[in-house]
Design an enzyme around this catalytic site. Structure first.
Site, PDB file in Angstrom:
ATOM      1  N   HIS A  85       0.851  -1.193   0.000  1.00 32.04           N
ATOM      2  CA  HIS A  85       0.000   0.000   0.000  1.00 32.04           C
ATOM      3  C   HIS A  85       0.883   1.238   0.000  1.00 32.04           C
ATOM      4  O   HIS A  85       1.835   1.326   0.764  1.00 32.04           O
ATOM      5  CB  HIS A  85      -0.915   0.026   1.231  1.00 32.04           C
ATOM      6  CG  HIS A  85      -1.747   1.268   1.295  1.00 32.04           C
ATOM      7  ND1 HIS A  85      -2.898   1.420   0.552  1.00 32.04           N
ATOM      8  CD2 HIS A  85      -1.576   2.437   1.963  1.00 32.04           C
ATOM      9  CE1 HIS A  85      -3.407   2.612   0.777  1.00 32.04           C
ATOM     10  NE2 HIS A  85      -2.626   3.256   1.621  1.00 32.04           N
ATOM     11  N   ASP A 175     -15.473   2.873   7.595  1.00 30.29           N
ATOM     12  CA  ASP A 175     -14.485   3.834   7.099  1.00 30.29           C
ATOM     13  C   ASP A 175     -15.132   4.848   6.162  1.00 30.29           C
ATOM     14  O   ASP A 175     -14.760   6.017   6.171  1.00 30.29           O
ATOM     15  CB  ASP A 175     -13.334   3.121   6.385  1.00 30.29           C
ATOM     16  CG  ASP A 175     -12.294   4.120   5.907  1.00 30.29           C
ATOM     17  OD1 ASP A 175     -11.734   4.833   6.765  1.00 30.29           O
ATOM     18  OD2 ASP A 175     -12.073   4.232   4.685  1.00 30.29           O
ATOM     19  N   ARG A 182     -14.712  12.973   8.517  1.00 26.17           N
ATOM     20  CA  ARG A 182     -13.384  13.571   8.727  1.00 26.17           C
ATOM     21  C   ARG A 182     -13.137  14.685   7.714  1.00 26.17           C
ATOM     22  O   ARG A 182     -12.588  15.729   8.032  1.00 26.17           O
ATOM     23  CB  ARG A 182     -12.287  12.499   8.608  1.00 26.17           C
ATOM     24  CG  ARG A 182     -12.181  11.640   9.848  1.00 26.17           C
ATOM     25  CD  ARG A 182     -11.300  10.436   9.593  1.00 26.17           C
ATOM     26  NE  ARG A 182      -9.958  10.799   9.219  1.00 26.17           N
ATOM     27  CZ  ARG A 182      -9.148  10.030   8.480  1.00 26.17           C
ATOM     28  NH1 ARG A 182      -9.560   8.843   8.055  1.00 26.17           N
ATOM     29  NH2 ARG A 182      -7.949  10.422   8.192  1.00 26.17           N
ATOM     30  N   SER A 197      -7.895   3.969   9.228  1.00 27.57           N
ATOM     31  CA  SER A 197      -8.607   3.968   7.947  1.00 27.57           C
ATOM     32  C   SER A 197      -7.896   3.048   6.940  1.00 27.57           C
ATOM     33  O   SER A 197      -8.510   2.166   6.328  1.00 27.57           O
ATOM     34  CB  SER A 197      -8.662   5.410   7.427  1.00 27.57           C
ATOM     35  OG  SER A 197      -9.078   5.454   6.101  1.00 27.57           O
ATOM     36  N   LYS A 201      -8.867  -1.301   5.990  1.00 23.41           N
ATOM     37  CA  LYS A 201      -9.174  -1.742   4.612  1.00 23.41           C
ATOM     38  C   LYS A 201      -8.168  -2.786   4.149  1.00 23.41           C
ATOM     39  O   LYS A 201      -8.522  -3.771   3.507  1.00 23.41           O
ATOM     40  CB  LYS A 201      -9.198  -0.528   3.672  1.00 23.41           C
ATOM     41  CG  LYS A 201     -10.434   0.336   3.892  1.00 23.41           C
ATOM     42  CD  LYS A 201     -10.453   1.558   3.014  1.00 23.41           C
ATOM     43  CE  LYS A 201      -9.434   2.567   3.429  1.00 23.41           C
ATOM     44  NZ  LYS A 201      -9.602   3.922   2.974  1.00 23.41           N
TER      45      LYS A 201
HETATM   46  N1  URA Z   1      -6.204   7.086   2.622  1.00 24.47           N
HETATM   47  C1  URA Z   1      -7.152   6.417   3.319  1.00 24.47           C
HETATM   48  O1  URA Z   1      -7.661   5.406   2.885  1.00 24.47           O
HETATM   49  N2  URA Z   1      -7.514   6.916   4.525  1.00 24.47           N
HETATM   50  C2  URA Z   1      -6.981   8.027   5.050  1.00 24.47           C
HETATM   51  O2  URA Z   1      -7.352   8.407   6.146  1.00 24.47           O
HETATM   52  C3  URA Z   1      -6.000   8.722   4.314  1.00 24.47           C
HETATM   53  C4  URA Z   1      -5.620   8.211   3.088  1.00 24.47           C
END
Ligand code: URA
Length: 452
Positions: A85, A175, A182, A197, A201
């Site tokens: 990632h 999320d 947010r 977050s 995922k």
């Molecule tokens: N990417 C995400 O998936 N979440 C975040 O909070 C910031 C970047």
């Protein structure tokens, strides 16, 4: 689950007390089933933003978010799952190379049940702000389907060793709600909330290992090294606590990675590399790809060290094994692989222009985020979620930071769907592509490796 009182949970965090696992689980469940109001969620987010979370709270929040909806279950495949990632950059297309490299390693080493020994269940995102998105790039390939069901996702993994899809609506719904709030409450830039977050995922992919590419520099979300380092440490701790072998690399994002930034042009650059060509301006991309893939191969047990993994990754690229896997993955996801016979003929921007050097000296890119915004304004990114993106918009760089240039030398070519879209990005790039009398200091692309 024991009932929680949202006001109490908010008050505890507001006053700096440590939240229990039950409080966090109950709160996330209430966010997901909408029994907790947006006002309460916003207050909770601000309390977390201001107070931070300790390792136990962060692990509990990540875990509660991960299981807030459906989770991909890789256990029927009985394979080793690994993903990468990136926190987001300009021209960062390493995912398009890493998925087929790891798939090639996996199919060369099948389990007794005939499943690739390594699988990459890659669930990617779209362009965000000034950064590009893997899904937008892949969708420029005619027919390529990024919206597979999880059952089809598992089938492609079983046959090809990698699959690249978008988030399903039912994956980590907490999320989606938290991220939306947010965005409206100035609580995006919290390393704790970013960690929960991203990691919720990624861990919903049922990963055995994860390599994080945490970008740092003028083109990254985290521009200061200490912020990037904290985020990297939190993500590594959270991944490790969840049972995934997790490593983070701090890498430089001071100029576009490789030769192109945009959508189809990034696919074009990757296909060029997968087909065995190594353009000098793609060297930084190839190097970073091999570093990240090398770590993934090492964590998966296919290489005794990350350095050995680097060499194996490079070999899988050079021998065409990764290209074979790329074709298999694209075909399995419905993409038209015939276009890769003559990929350059598929690139048809209606308008283009080039920025030339006006003086002699050494090239510097003052603000790489501005380069990302220029690419977005050309049409490759979105001003708001849901906007369409142009397949052919983007830039081709002709020189890298530190290169000696002379007047009249091309620096960057811009591509767009029409002439009117070129003027503003051209001025943005002119302001940030500077020629300086002294060569800017050269820094290695990998700044550090953060392990558990
Ligand atoms: N990417 C995400 O998936 N979440 C975040 O909070 C910031 C970047």
């Amino acid at each position: 689950m024991r009932t929680i009182h949202p006001q109490q949970v908010i008050k505890h965090k507001r006053d700096g007390l440590m939240l229990s696992e039950q409080e966090i689980q109950g709160f996330v469940q209430g966010v997901t089933d909408r029994s907790i109001t947006d006002a309460q969620t916003a207050a909770f987010l601000m309390a977390c933003f201001l107070r931070g979370l300790d390792a136990g709270e962060l692990a509990a929040l990540t875990s509660a978010m991960r299981v807030s909806g459906e989770v991909f279950d890789a256990s029927p495949l009985s394979t080793f799952t690994v993903d990468k990632h990136s926190t987001g950059g300009v021209g960062d297309k390493t995912s398009l190379l890493i998925a087929p490299i790891l798939a090639a390693a996996g199919v060369a080493n099948k389990t007794p049940a005939g499943v690739p020994g390594i699988c990459v269940p890659m669930i990617s995102g779209r362009s965000l702000g000034h950064t590009g998105g893997t899904l937008d790039k892949l969708e420029t390939i005619p027919g390529f389907d990024t919206q597979l069901t999880l059952a089809r996702f598992a089938e492609v993994l079983r046959h090809c060793g990698a699959c690249m899809i978008g988030q399903t609506p039912r994956l980590v719904p907490a999320d989606r709600i938290l991220y939306g709030l947010r965005d409206h409450t100035s609580t995006v830039e919290s390393p704790y909330l970013i960690t929960a977050s991203i990691m919720s995922k990624k861990l919903a992919e049922s990963l055995n290992a994860l390599v994080l590419d945490v970008k740092v520099g003028s083109g990254a979300f985290m521009q200061r090294e200490e912020d990037a380092r904290l985020l990297a440490r939190l993500m590594v701790e959270t991944g490790t606590a969840a049972g995934a072998r997790t490593v983070a690399l701090l890498t430089k994002m001071a100029e576009p990675l490789g030769r192109y930034a945009g959508n189809w042009v990034e696919v074009l650059e990757c296909v060029d590399i997968l087909q065995g060509r190594r353009h000098p301006l793609s060297q930084d991309l190839i190097h970073l790809t091999n570093v990240l893939a090398g770590w993934m191969l090492h964590l998966a047990g296919d290489a005794a060290s990350p350095e050995e993994g680097y060499l194996l990754s490079n070999k899988l690229l050079a021998t065409g094994a990764a290209y074979k896997s790329w074709l298999e993955i694209v075909a399995a996801q419905g993409g038209d692989i015939a276009i890769f016979d003559h990929p350059e003929t598929f690139h048809k921007p209606a308008a283009s222009t080039t920025l030339f050097a006006e003086t002699k000296g050494f090239l510097n890119v003052i603000d790489c985020t501005e380069v990302g915004w220029a690419v977005q304004r050309l049409g490759a990114g979105r001003a708001k979620p849901g906007d369409p993106v142009s397949a052919h918009a983007g830039i081709e760089v002709h020189a890298k930071i530190g290169e000696r240039v002379k007047p009249g030398q091309p620096l960057v070519t811009l591509f767009a769907e029409n002439e009117a879209l070129l003027a503003e990005p051209l001025e943005m790039l002119r302001a940030t592509y500077q020629i300086e009398p002294d060569r800017p200091a050269d820094k290695p692309i990998v700044r550090d490796v953060i392990r558990a």
